[in-house]
Design an enzyme around this catalytic site. Structure first.
Site, mmCIF file in Angstrom:
data_model
loop_
_atom_site.group_PDB
_atom_site.id
_atom_site.type_symbol
_atom_site.label_atom_id
_atom_site.label_comp_id
_atom_site.label_asym_id
_atom_site.label_seq_id
_atom_site.Cartn_x
_atom_site.Cartn_y
_atom_site.Cartn_z
ATOM 1 N N ARG A 169 3.071 2.270 -3.454
ATOM 2 C CA ARG A 169 1.977 2.137 -4.422
ATOM 3 C C ARG A 169 2.291 2.865 -5.728
ATOM 4 O O ARG A 169 1.975 2.373 -6.817
ATOM 5 C CB ARG A 169 0.673 2.657 -3.807
ATOM 6 C CG ARG A 169 0.227 1.847 -2.597
ATOM 7 C CD ARG A 169 -1.066 2.358 -2.010
ATOM 8 N NE ARG A 169 -2.179 2.141 -2.939
ATOM 9 C CZ ARG A 169 -3.394 2.628 -2.742
ATOM 10 N NH1 ARG A 169 -3.653 3.371 -1.666
ATOM 11 N NH2 ARG A 169 -4.356 2.396 -3.607
ATOM 12 N N HIS A 171 -11.817 9.604 -6.399
ATOM 13 C CA HIS A 171 -10.974 9.451 -5.207
ATOM 14 C C HIS A 171 -9.582 10.036 -5.397
ATOM 15 O O HIS A 171 -8.713 9.846 -4.546
ATOM 16 C CB HIS A 171 -10.875 7.979 -4.808
ATOM 17 C CG HIS A 171 -12.153 7.420 -4.274
ATOM 18 N ND1 HIS A 171 -12.346 6.079 -4.026
ATOM 19 C CD2 HIS A 171 -13.325 8.024 -3.951
ATOM 20 C CE1 HIS A 171 -13.570 5.884 -3.566
ATOM 21 N NE2 HIS A 171 -14.180 7.047 -3.514
ATOM 22 N N CYS A 208 7.020 28.577 -0.441
ATOM 23 C CA CYS A 208 6.120 27.733 0.347
ATOM 24 C C CYS A 208 6.877 26.663 1.135
ATOM 25 O O CYS A 208 6.995 26.743 2.348
ATOM 26 C CB CYS A 208 5.059 27.080 -0.542
ATOM 27 S SG CYS A 208 3.858 26.100 0.413
ATOM 28 N N GLU A 231 -17.895 -11.616 -8.766
ATOM 29 C CA GLU A 231 -18.890 -12.212 -7.879
ATOM 30 C C GLU A 231 -20.056 -11.257 -7.706
ATOM 31 O O GLU A 231 -19.988 -10.091 -8.110
ATOM 32 C CB GLU A 231 -18.262 -12.515 -6.515
ATOM 33 C CG GLU A 231 -17.629 -11.296 -5.862
ATOM 34 C CD GLU A 231 -16.784 -11.653 -4.642
ATOM 35 O OE1 GLU A 231 -16.556 -12.854 -4.434
ATOM 36 O OE2 GLU A 231 -16.376 -10.736 -3.920
#
Length: 309
Positions: A104, A157, A211, A276
């Site tokens: 993506r 999001h 880390c 729609e």
């Protein structure tokens, strides 16, 4: 005339993201009437508005060639997005989930804003000079609004181009292509492609000193809670807006499915631009059907009453 009940508790108490039908819980009843498609009437409301909230979903990016992953045909290999975009899927198979998001990311790096994104950004810039405000609340994680120039932007999001460390929690922008060497050439979406089965230590890792934790995409997965502080800011904008524009959203993913009906419940004009009708269409004052890249630019163009600066 039909009355449709919508739940109207404060948005911060509805912080779960998931696919489910519009709420039928008791609450304020919204009057359902046939929405208008009269552009001149919408333009009158637009000319008077001082604080415009624009809510966008996947439909606004589809015209940029972004594959829609929710709805018919929304498969990557043999999985639907809701089977990959979950904490459980990442815990079980982080390699597969990272392949999905790598695909993506690589697709989005080739895409550009379309006329709808650009119209929204231009409107924001133009109205700012007039002391008016446009804020964009998007469910999309593709950053095309940002690329178009929108600045009053809430990406509820998250973003494909931010990562979060599963160990230290650090959130960073990341536009690397590929995001790590092990994912180079991986992520093909065809159903016959086998998983790469990348060892977890070869997946994207945190670069904070000492880390080296496993990174995950900084997006909200199905079943996860949204940032309550961010939702609080969104709610303030929705409470202040005097016009709401809904663009390319299916009105099925919570909490965003509640936003426009909540605005309509207090009598504010809401205009929907979509391919729609949706479950919420009849609660809105305006509905303009068709590609938003075609219908939206003339709706948000400079009004004859605006001062040219």
């Amino acid at each position: 005339m039909i009355l449709l009940p919508f739940h109207t508790r404060r948005l911060v108490s509805h912080v779960y993201c998931g696919l489910k039908p519009a709420s039928q819980n008791k609450g304020i009843a919204l009057e359902m009437t046939r929405p208008s498609s009269n552009l001149a009437n919408f333009r009158e409301a637009f000319a008077k508005a001082k604080h415009i909230a624009v809510i966008t979903g996947a439909g606004v990016s589809a015209e940029s060639g972004v594959p829609t992953i929710i709805g018919a045909g929304g498969y990557w290999r043999k999985w639907q997005a809701q089977h990959l975009a979950t904490p459980e899927a990442f815990s079980r198979n982080p390699s597969r989930v990272w392949e999905f998001y790598h695909y993506r990311r690589e697709v989005m790096l080739t895409k550009n804003p379309n006329p709808a994104h650009l119209a929204i950004a231009e409107c924001e810039t133009r109205l700012r000079k007039q002391g008016r405000k446009v804020v964009v609340i998007t469910q999309n994680i593709d950053e095309l609004h940002h690329k178009a120039g929108s600045r009053n932007l809430f990406e509820i999001h998250g973003s494909l181009f931010k990562t979060r460390c599963t160990s230290c929690g650090s959130v960073k922008e990341n536009y690397k292509s590929p995001i790590c060497s092990a994912l180079a050439g991986k992520g093909a979406p065809e159903s016959d492609v086998q998983d790469a089965k990348i060892p977890v230590e070869k997946l994207p890792r945190c670069e904070e000193n000492g880390c080296n934790g496993l990174l995950r995409p900084n997006v909200v997965w199905f079943g996860e809670t949204l940032d309550s502080n961010l939702l609080g800011e969104v709610e303030k904008e929705l409470e202040m807006c005097d016009l709401c524009v809904v663009v390319g959203t299916s009105s099925v993913v919570y909490p965003a499915a509640m936003f426009a009906p909540q605005v309509a419940a207090r009598g504010v004009p809401v205009a929907e631009f979509n391919m729609e009708n949706t479950s919420a269409t009849t609660t809105f004052k305006f509905h303009f059907q068709g590609p938003c890249g075609t219908t939206l630019p003339p709706a948000l163009a400079r009004h004859e009453t605006e001062l040219i600066s």
